[in-house]
Every structure is written in C-alpha cells, then in structure tokens.
Motif scaffolding. Structure first.
Motif, PDB file in Angstrom:
ATOM      1  N   HIS A 155       3.263   8.833  -0.267  1.00  0.00           N
ATOM      2  CA  HIS A 155       2.334   8.430  -1.329  1.00  0.00           C
ATOM      3  C   HIS A 155       0.942   8.293  -0.736  1.00  0.00           C
ATOM      4  CE1 HIS A 155       5.967   7.613  -3.617  1.00  0.00           C
ATOM      5  NE2 HIS A 155       6.380   6.845  -2.621  1.00  0.00           N
ATOM      6  N   LEU A 156       0.222   9.390  -0.604  1.00  0.00           N
ATOM      7  CA  LEU A 156      -1.124   9.341  -0.016  1.00  0.00           C
ATOM      8  C   LEU A 156      -2.093   8.644  -0.951  1.00  0.00           C
ATOM      9  CD1 LEU A 156      -1.902  12.643   1.858  1.00  0.00           C
ATOM     10  CD2 LEU A 156      -0.645  10.618   2.581  1.00  0.00           C
ATOM     11  N   MET A 157      -1.770   8.655  -2.225  1.00  0.00           N
ATOM     12  CA  MET A 157      -2.561   7.948  -3.232  1.00  0.00           C
ATOM     13  C   MET A 157      -1.618   7.633  -4.383  1.00  0.00           C
ATOM     14  SD  MET A 157      -3.288  11.509  -3.469  1.00  0.00           S
ATOM     15  CE  MET A 157      -3.869  12.740  -4.576  1.00  0.00           C
ATOM     16  N   GLU A 158      -2.112   6.847  -5.345  1.00  0.00           N
ATOM     17  CA  GLU A 158      -1.327   6.659  -6.555  1.00  0.00           C
ATOM     18  C   GLU A 158      -1.422   7.931  -7.371  1.00  0.00           C
ATOM     19  OE1 GLU A 158      -1.308   1.981  -7.717  1.00  0.00           O
ATOM     20  OE2 GLU A 158      -3.038   3.151  -8.342  1.00  0.00           O
ATOM     21  N   GLY A 159      -0.365   8.259  -8.058  1.00  0.00           N
ATOM     22  CA  GLY A 159      -0.407   9.471  -8.865  1.00  0.00           C
ATOM     23  C   GLY A 159       0.247   9.266 -10.211  1.00  0.00           C
ATOM     24  N   PHE A 160       0.867  10.317 -10.681  1.00  0.00           N
ATOM     25  CA  PHE A 160       1.499  10.336 -11.995  1.00  0.00           C
ATOM     26  C   PHE A 160       2.844  11.022 -11.834  1.00  0.00           C
ATOM     27  CE2 PHE A 160      -3.039  10.495 -12.190  1.00  0.00           C
ATOM     28  CZ  PHE A 160      -3.363   9.514 -13.114  1.00  0.00           C
ATOM     29  N   ASN A 161       3.589  11.095 -12.923  1.00  0.00           N
ATOM     30  CA  ASN A 161       4.809  11.899 -12.915  1.00  0.00           C
ATOM     31  C   ASN A 161       4.653  12.963 -13.981  1.00  0.00           C
ATOM     32  OD1 ASN A 161       7.281  13.050 -13.150  1.00  0.00           O
ATOM     33  ND2 ASN A 161       8.426  11.157 -13.446  1.00  0.00           N
TER      34      ASN A 161
END
Ligand SMILES: *Cc1c(COP(=O)(O)O)cnc(C)c1O
Length: 369
Positions: free
Chosen positions: A221-227
C-alpha cells in the motif's frame, strides 16, 4: 414492426458458444479477480488501439476519476469539460476536489476549442475531450492547445471505441484516455467495466495502484487507493467481443449511411455531419428537429424506440444549479437539449427495420403532426 433501441439478446445469440466456453474456463480456474484473463484482454485492447498500456478498471466513470487522480489533479485546480455530455465527464472532476469548468460544444457535438481558449485561467490543469456519440473531438487543435498551455489532455472514449482521426484511434492522442464497457457501448461487457489507456508507463502504474488499494500486490500500500478492477468474467467476454467490434462498427457506419441517404432534407430534420478526416463509430445516431418530442411520441406509437442523449445539458442539471450558469453561456448545448433524438443504430438492425424507421419519419413530417 418493432424496432427496439438496442438488441443485446440478438448479439448474445451470435456469440453464445464462444462466451460460454470462455466463462466455463474462468469458473474451472476459480480466479475471479485479476489474473491472466484480465492481463490478456488489457494487452489485446492496447495493441488494437495502438497505445502502450491498458489498465482494466471497474467502469468508465472510475476510468475518468482514476485518470484525473493519476495526473495529480485536486483541490484548487480547474478542469475544462463540455457542457454537452454524460455526467461522468464532470462529476469525476468534482470528486477529485477540482472544479469543472463547462464549455459549449461545436456542430459535431464535441467540445468547442474556441470556448476552451476563452475559459483558460492560471488554475486550468487539464481538458477533457469527450468523443461524443462516437465522433472524435477536434484532437488536432486540442493537442496543440494543451501543449502550448502545458495542460493535460484526457480523452473520454466511453462512446468512441476505435473511432479514428486519420488512421489513428481515439484514445491515443491525450496523456490518458478513459473507456467504458457498459453493456450497451460499442464494446460492452455483461455488467460494469472500464479501462484507462496511456502511452506513459508511470501513469499506467499509478492508475493500477490507485485502483487496487495503492498496491500492485495484496500486501503493498504505497498510498491509499480505491477498489476498482476489471474482473476476469468481464475481461473474457470483452476478449471475445474484441474480435467482432470492428465489423460491428462497420455495420453501424452502414446504417448511418442508410439514414443519411434516406433522411437528408426531410422536414427540418438535421442529420449528423462527420468531421473531415475522421471515422465515426456511431455509438449513437443523433438527429435534430424542433418537433423532437412529437416525433419521439409518433415513432413510439409505430413500435420504434428512440432515446434522448441528453434531455438536459449538464450546467442545467439540478446537480450544478449552484453554478448559476445560463443558456446564453452555452448556445449550442441549450439548443441541442430541446432538439436531439437518437435513432436505433445497433449492428443487428435489418435493412427492413432501417427502411421502416425512415418511412415512419417521412410520414411524420408529411402529415405535419
Ligand atoms: C457511458 C459513459 C461514461 C461512463 O461510463 P460507465 O462505465 O457507465 O461508468 C462516461 N462518459 C461518457 C461520455 C459515457 O457515455
């Protein structure tokens, strides 16, 4: 005679053995998110378009949103987008925290480059060119303008699978392009699906991470993201249909020629003009008349389904009432919302059906009701 607006059952009948084989393989493999089937479709789609990278995502709206995010667009930025489009090309700008700036469209129903020039400010970061109805926007002028002003160009290709400018496909001109595979699009899945395409490896990787919780694998998880992912069942169906989409686009163009030949000069009907040097994909065949609502009603009584794309230009939707934009800001879009009517143009239409539609339209204008 009955002429539906689309006929996905007819298309399924043609593809059934191939699709069932493809689906069966997925069920037997037991992989329902990610994996080889998705990568294989991504590669085939990118190659056929003539672009380096394709990232499958959940739908076309996410494809636009993730493209904007990958370009780093956010609060304080302005993104120029046409007033005449499906709401995805505006709402996704707001969703990043940036501000959508609406422009009018030209006689080809695509973003007015003259109006884009007028709306530029020192906050402008990007322009979204929507290739509406399957007609490429003026990408020649847009690419020049974006280069000159150091703006990103994002192509919304949701209605323009394999539309062309010269011999080059829509989706390969901008920094990044968004495709939708909504079931009724020229290349449609059996549910929601979409893709982002780009020549740039770093943008493709950023989109892939954003769409997958910030990582290329489960525990990263290099950053927050989405699905937002294209799933293997949809990818398998799209791979099958990818072998047919060119033929289907040709059929749509034949139908458009038929309409053009039989409907030009009838009443006050305006038939679509194709921009020089482009290949339209006729996702929609849109005519205009001042008596749109009456014509729609008449055709419906004759068993012919039509639709309106769109009943309201975006700035006049309740969602944007806070912007207090007026019709004189968008003379074309304001006129189009009262006049446009989409006739059936799906590939499986028969010549008898096309002839019937034209005859009924002539009858409507002869009788003057
Ligand atoms: C269909 C469409 C979208 C959105 O695609 P979805 O897959 O439905 O999210 C975006 N822009 C345009 C112009 C469309 O027609």
């Amino acid at each position: 005679m009955r002429v539906p607006f689309v006929d996905l059952k007819g298309q399924y009948a043609l593809l059934q053995p191939e699709l069932e084989e493809a689906f069966k393989n997925i069920f037997l493999q037991g992989q329902f998110v990610g994996g080889g089937e998705v990568h294989s479709f991504e590669e085939k789609f990118a190659t056929k378009l003539g672009v380096r990278h394709c990232v499958g995502v959940g739908n076309g709206t996410d494809a636009l949103f993730l493209s904007l995010k990958a370009l780093g667009i956010g609060p304080g930025d302005e993104v120029i987008t046409p007033a005449w489009s499906w709401i995805s090309s505006a709402e996704t700008i707001s969703q990043t925290g940036a501000t959508p700036i609406f422009t009018d469209v030209d006689e080809f129903y695509t973003i007015s480059v003259d109006d884009v020039e007028k709306k530029l400010t020192n906050k402008t970061r990007a322009v979204i060119a929507v290739h509406l109805y399957g007609q490429p926007a003026d990408v020649t002028r847009l690419t020049q303008l974006c280069k000159l002003n150091q703006l990103f160009l994002i192509e919304d290709c949701a209605q323009a699978h394999f539309s062309k400018m010269g011999s080059v496909c829509a989706g390969t001109f901008g920094d990044v392009a968004a495709f939708s595979f909504y079931p009724t699009k020229n290349l449609g899945a059996y549910g929601d699906a979409g893709a982002v395409v780009t020549h740039h490896a770093h943008l493709a990787e950023k989109v892939r991470r954003l769409a997958n919780h910030g990582g290329l694998s489960k525990d990263e998880h290099l950053m927050e993201g989405f699905n937002s992912r294209l799933d293997p069942l949809q990818a398998a169906a799209l791979s099958v249909k990818l072998n047919y989409v060119m033929t289907w686009n040709d059929r749509r163009n034949e139908h458009a020629s038929f309409y053009h030949d039989h409907l030009s000069g009838i009443g006050d009907l305006i038939v679509p003009q194709v921009r020089p040097q482009t290949t339209h994909s006729f996702h929609l065949y849109v005519v205009r008349t001042s008596r749109r609502d009456l014509l729609k009603q008449f055709l419906s009584e004759q068993g012919i389904e039509t639709q309106v794309h769109y009943p309201r230009a975006l700035p006049f939707e309740p969602a944007y009432q806070g912007l207090t934009l007026r019709s004189e800001h968008f003379p074309n879009a304001s006129k189009f919302q009262q006049e446009v009517l989409s006739l059936p143009v799906y590939p499986e239409l028969t010549e008898a059906q096309l002839g019937y539609v034209c005859d009924q339209i002539k009858k409507f204008f002869q009788h003057g009701d």
